[in-house]
Design an enzyme around this catalytic site. Structure first.
Site, PDB file in Angstrom:
ATOM      1  CE1 TYR A 210      -3.744   2.458   0.521  1.00  0.00           C
ATOM      2  CE2 TYR A 210      -2.484   3.254   2.403  1.00  0.00           C
ATOM      3  CZ  TYR A 210      -3.532   3.401   1.515  1.00  0.00           C
ATOM      4  OH  TYR A 210      -4.362   4.493   1.604  1.00  0.00           O
TER       5      TYR A 210
ATOM      6  CB  THR B 215     -13.553   6.808   6.399  1.00  0.00           C
ATOM      7  OG1 THR B 215     -12.444   5.902   6.456  1.00  0.00           O
ATOM      8  CG2 THR B 215     -13.047   8.229   6.184  1.00  0.00           C
TER       9      THR B 215
END
Length: 279
Positions: free
Chosen positions: A169, A204
């Site tokens: 990532y 989130t």
């Protein structure tokens, strides 16, 4: 080459600089993408909400419309060129133009470099880097026709600093940053601006799903502002960069992190190594 003097100026004191612009918001079904779609529509823009989860995209578009905004939804897999072609085609068919691309899509694959499989590495890069390139290149012919063309890619602090389980990532987000700057360099002559927003730890659904609640609580204590960020705070920065109000800003990366990135270098032992994704 397009020059700012040749583009009509917008008086942001009397109306929104986003008014009458059309944006394709990728990853718009939740989190920062949803907040970005809502912010763009609330300021008078037309929005195409694109997401891998078509039902989520439709929910966001319906919500925008219920508040008087203009939005439609499309299902979009950013790793699929045919999906991208269809989404851009529908955007232009519905609104006659495309002014802004906001790309918040991301695939998080927590693993150390020695453990991450080549397949996982390639899937991560396929979404986070290849997808961004395919999106931008497909939108480019339409963006070139706009007097206010802009691309905003959402990166990550992991792309600047890395983290303990960011084997694929982090490098993918670093590649996205360099890719975005290359786009900005090459496409400035077309009047297309390209910038990156690097969120910190934002509250989130993705962060709550990927990071344990107690870890998020501890993370908040390391942030100078003492709390997690809200999706709307990131969306406000994205909306600004996407708008003509930022007409002389391109090839830049902006951290929206409550001071987290700066505090990393004030730790007694140097940069901390969080065990979960920063953003």
């Amino acid at each position: 080459m397009k020059h700012a003097d040749h583009a009509p100026r917008i008086d942001s004191m009397t109306h929104s600089p986003i008014e009458e612009l059309t944006a394709l918001v990728v990853g718009g079904g939740s989190g920062m993408g949803e907040a970005s779609a809502q912010a763009f529509a609330a300021n008078g823009g037309s929005v195409v909400v694109a997401d891998l989860d078509g039902d989520r995209a439709q929910r966001v578009a319906t919500g925008i419309a219920s508040h008087g905004g203009e939005a439609i939804a499309v299902r979009l897999d950013v790793s699929n060129q045919e999906h991208i072609d269809a989404a851009v085609k529908r955007t232009v068919a519905r609104y006659g133009k495309l002014d802004v691309l906001i790309n918040t899509s991301a695939l998080v694959t927590p693993a150390r470099l020695e453990d991450v499989s080549l397949d996982t590495w390639q899937r991560c890069f396929r979404v986070n880097v290849d997808g961004a390139l395919m999106l931008a290149r497909t939108c480019l012919p339409h963006l070139r026709r706009s007097a206010f063309a802009s691309i905003v890619n959402v990166g990550s602090l992991a792309g600047e600093h890395g983290y303990a389980k960011g084997g694929a990532y982090g490098p993918s987000k670093a590649a996205l940053l360099t890719l975005s700057r290359q786009m900005a360099l090459e496409w400035a002559a077309y009047g297309v601006r390209v910038n990156v927003v690097n969120p910190g730890t934002i509250d989130t659904p993705m962060s709550r799903g990927a990071v344990r609640r107690e870890v998020l609580s501890e993370r908040a204590k390391t942030i100078p502002m003492g709390r997690l960020g809200e999706p709307g705070e990131v969306a406000d920065l994205i909306a600004f960069l996407a708008s003509p109000a930022a007409s002389y800003i391109t090839a830049q990366a902006f951290n929206c992190d409550g001071g987290l990135s700066q505090s990393m270098f004030s730790q007694p032992m140097g940069v901390p190594q969080p065990q979960d994704p920063i953003s």
